[in-house]
Design an enzyme around this catalytic site. Structure first.
Site, PDB file in Angstrom:
ATOM      1  N   GLN A   5      39.700  47.802  46.524  1.00 19.65           N
ATOM      2  CA  GLN A   5      39.667  48.822  45.418  1.00 19.65           C
ATOM      3  C   GLN A   5      39.555  50.025  46.267  1.00 19.65           C
ATOM      4  O   GLN A   5      39.383  50.203  47.420  1.00 19.65           O
ATOM      5  CB  GLN A   5      38.251  48.655  44.948  1.00 19.65           C
ATOM      6  CG  GLN A   5      38.009  47.422  44.117  1.00 19.65           C
ATOM      7  CD  GLN A   5      36.491  47.333  43.317  1.00 19.65           C
ATOM      8  OE1 GLN A   5      35.681  47.538  44.032  1.00 19.65           O
ATOM      9  NE2 GLN A   5      36.558  47.131  42.011  1.00 19.65           N
ATOM     10  N   HIS A  62      30.051  55.326  40.092  1.00 23.62           N
ATOM     11  CA  HIS A  62      30.915  54.366  40.471  1.00 23.62           C
ATOM     12  C   HIS A  62      32.474  55.099  40.171  1.00 23.62           C
ATOM     13  O   HIS A  62      32.591  55.240  39.052  1.00 23.62           O
ATOM     14  CB  HIS A  62      30.837  53.152  40.029  1.00 23.62           C
ATOM     15  CG  HIS A  62      29.499  52.507  40.134  1.00 23.62           C
ATOM     16  ND1 HIS A  62      29.326  51.354  40.822  1.00 23.62           N
ATOM     17  CD2 HIS A  62      28.174  52.782  39.707  1.00 23.62           C
ATOM     18  CE1 HIS A  62      28.219  51.027  41.054  1.00 23.62           C
ATOM     19  NE2 HIS A  62      27.380  51.838  40.148  1.00 23.62           N
TER      20      HIS A  62
END
Length: 658
Positions: A400, A531
């Site tokens: 990610q 996030h």
RNA sequence: GCCGGGGUAGCUCAGUCGGUAGAGCAGCUCACUCGUAAUGAGCAGGCCAGGGGUUCGAGUCCCCUCCCCGGCUCCA
């Protein structure tokens, strides 16, 4: 005694008609074309059949076959025809639900004795369907009492369940339900429970194709009975059907799994395991360019780079809560140091956040450090269920482009706003232009954080989204329990949408890890955590880009930007000098020597590899210091282009990301 | 995880009734030295996904596992 009523049409005009007039007649009165195209109507927003008498005044809209609504009617009616065909061919078949869906329809069945459809059944069913179409069966609407409905579907348990469910939740005790009857020669008509509307007769149908057979759970319940679902597509004309099938072929042509093999970008060796990719040199090169560019942008965007390991002791994911609510998505633990005692459990990480949190918590933080933005290309492993892995877009091991932003409550609105700008700018740099946003709000049942916090965060996300000026879709109650989020949806070159970036506000983690910073007031405060991932996962984003560009990466991303093809061996020296020159200019160049293959074959291969610039150099070029340029996507090669000009063109294409 | 379909050379695929493995492309070698999408010839290439079973004999039939494809569910 019939009275007159006034119908208002969508253009504002009115029609004075006798009560009991049918929408079909109104359409015919307006025009032949409309009458021919009409498939259903809407009265005061309520769907009605063309043949249904209109008893009261209202706003009437004729639904035509090529409109989204009209296609829905066609598809739904085609689903009924399919159910009739299946019950003909498979006596005892039970039919459950058969709605219209995007581009088509499906119908769920249960065959007697646990029998299954196979692909070979589809042509048979199609043939029977065409017979029904030819027979021009009318769709006749009937309204019956609930009890009569239950009786009529006495051998159709799924229909009975629908009646019982609808009755309880939507219509209420004692109300009527509607069914549609297809009279046919013979004595048993096909009858289906349905709210309608339908086309007047099956003759209006015919441009359809059954596409696949699959399993599906009754009412989507994993623990419920498994039914057999047949999918089909249906359109208003043969031409529209053909176009749709062509679009499917186009999507297939772009399939990143196929292109990944053809262009030698990546593979999934069976020996490694499901959903675990290896990137080959060319794929890894593209990926490196993506990562380098992302790092550059993050550096400019005020992010700090961090690194964290791939495994951790169990305790960390207990504190984070992952083991409570995400254990199913994690690989099982490794047991280490088991000498005499219990040993220690270690887990592969499914997320990076707990690690970044520990970095935040490694010492006392001041408000002066906030917003603290930690970025990492963090590799995570998720135990995706065996049936869901799919190429690079759904994998078990991924990296990610993950960041966690720690900020004060006061800073949050500003931070979310600039973050969204940052996200969109980066995605645009990768050639995606067409976005919409989805805002997921507080789930009704379970959520941490106070209502006030949720409202504040949701409002901040909404403000950021609105400022971005993009279409905003509300996903009411769709947020995670720990905070609201925005997801960025992108449409690719052929109009498919992909969920890419997510920006998620989190009230939960700072609490669980008891995060604090010291404010200007010398008091301790709890930070807010955001996030966010822009690509989502690099693997997935890579796959999406392959499909978006159909493998023809723009020059700045192309693993090979220029191929140099000398006409014959005697041009090798010139070609070598050219290659050295281009390489010195930072161009990714491949030298395809003349010694084995003919020029045509080498050009062909370079074209199939989708190299942006294919350079052919021969006698004339060696003499004049030029190159022949064959640009990707153009038919006619250019001759006698000065090397400097070529270098400039490549450089410009790289700079503009063209 | 569930339903259905599959796995034969690097790729795309053929392989009959159970009788011992085939094509095209790619690769390698040689010849050809050619101005824009396939030059020719030759060679090599296989634990038929893996394991077990039935059989005189299995790519082929049966069972288990792995992997892929299309859906369902899931995607925190």
């Amino acid at each position: 005694m019939a009275s007159n009523i006034v119908l208002t049409l969508p253009d504002g005009s009115t029609r004075d008609v006798v009560s009991g007039t049918r929408a079909a007649e109104v359409a015919a009165a307006i025009g032949k074309g409309l009458a021919k195209a009409a498939v259903a109507a809407r009265l005061d927003g309520e769907w009605i059949d063309l043949e249904r008498p209109i008893e009261h005044a209202g706003a009437l809209e004729i639904i035509t076959d090529a409109s989204p609504d009209g296609r829905e009617v066609l598809r739904h009616s085609t689903a009924h025809v399919m159910a009739q065909a299946v019950t003909d061919l498979f006596p005892g078949a039970r039919y459950a639900i058969g709605p219209a869906i995007e581009d088509g329809f499906y119908y769920d069945f249960e065959l007697p004795d646990g029998a299954r459809f196979t692909d070979e059944d589809l042509p048979r069913i199609e043939a029977r369907m065409q017979e029904i179409v030819k027979a021009a069966q009318p769709f006749v609407r009937e309204e019956v009492a609930r009890d009569e409905g239950l009786e009529r579907f006495s051998d159709q348990p799924y229909k009975r369940e629908i009646i019982e469910r609808v009755d309880a939740s939507e219509v209420g005790e004692g109300s009527v339900i509607s069914v549609y009857r297809n009279p046919r020669s013979g004595n048993d008509d096909f009858v289906d429970l349905c709210r309608g509307p339908h086309v007047p007769t099956t003759k209006r149908l015919g441009s359809f194709k059954l596409t696949k057979v699959a399993g599906a759970y009754w009412r989507g319940d994993e623990h419920g009975p498994q039914l057999q679902r047949i999918y089909g597509t249906a359109w208003e004309s043969k031409k529209a059907l053909e176009e749709h099938l062509h679009r499917l072929e186009e999507a297939e042509r772009r399939d990143h799994r196929k292109l990944g093999v053809e262009l030698d970008l990546f593979s999934f060796p069976e020996e490694i395991g499901s959903g675990l990719a290896v990137f080959h040199p060319k794929g890894a090169l593209v990926r490196k360019i993506m990562e380098d560019y992302s790092r550059e942008r993050h550096e400019a965007g005020g992010y700090s780079f961090v690194n964290s390991p791939h495994i951790t002791k169990e305790q960390l994911f207990q504190t984070s809560g992952h083991l409570d609510w995400f254990a199913d998505g994690m690989f099982p633990p490794m047991h280490v140091d088991e000498g005499s005692g219990e040993g220690t459990k270690y887990y592969l990480k499914p997320m990076n956040c707990p690690f970044h949190i520990l970095i935040f918590r490694s010492r006392l933080r001041s408000y002066r450090e906030l917003p603290l933005r930690m970025f990492e290309f963090g590799s995570v492993y998720r135990y995706e269920k065996s049936g869901v892995v799919h190429g690079l877009t759904r994998v078990r091991g991924m990296t990610q482009d993950d960041a966690h932003i720690f900020c004060s409550k006061e800073e949050m609105p500003q931070e979310l706003g600039s973050l969204l700008d940052f996200v969109l700018e980066l995605l645009r740099d990768f050639g995606l232009e067409d976005f919409y946003l989805e805002l997921s709000t507080k789930p009704p049942d379970k959520a941490v954080g106070t209502d006030e916090e949720w409202e504040e965060a949701t409002a901040a996300l909404r403000a950021a989204a609105e400022r971005a000026g993009l279409e905003l879709v509300l996903d009411e109650g769709g947020g995670a329990f720990y905070g609201p989020k925005i997801s960025v949806q992108a449409r690719d070159a052929i109009g498919r949408t992909w969920q890419l970036s997510t920006i998620q506000v989190d009230f939960q983690m700072p609490q669980r890890f008891e995060l604090e910073y010291v404010g200007a007031d010398n008091e301790r405060h709890r930070p807010i955590m955001i996030h966010r991932a822009l690509f989502g996962a690099i693997e997935r984003f890579f796959g999406i880009l392959v499909e978006h560009y159909a493998g023809a990466f723009p020059v700045w991303l192309a693993p090979v930007q220029v191929a140099v093809l000398p006409v014959a061996d005697r041009h090798e020296a010139y070609a070598t000098r050219l290659v050295d020159r281009l390489r010195a200019e930072g161009v990714r160049v491949e030298h395809v020597a003349a010694h084995s293959d003919g020029l045509g074959a080498r050009v062909r291969r370079a074209k199939l590899e989708k190299v942006p610039y294919v350079l052919v150099v021969g006698d004339e070029d060696a003499d004049a210091g030029t190159v022949g340029v064959n640009v990707r996507g153009s038919e006619e090669p250019e001759r006698g282009v000065a090397v400097d000009d070529l270098v400039e063109r490549v450089r410009a294409a790289v700079l503009t990301h063209a």
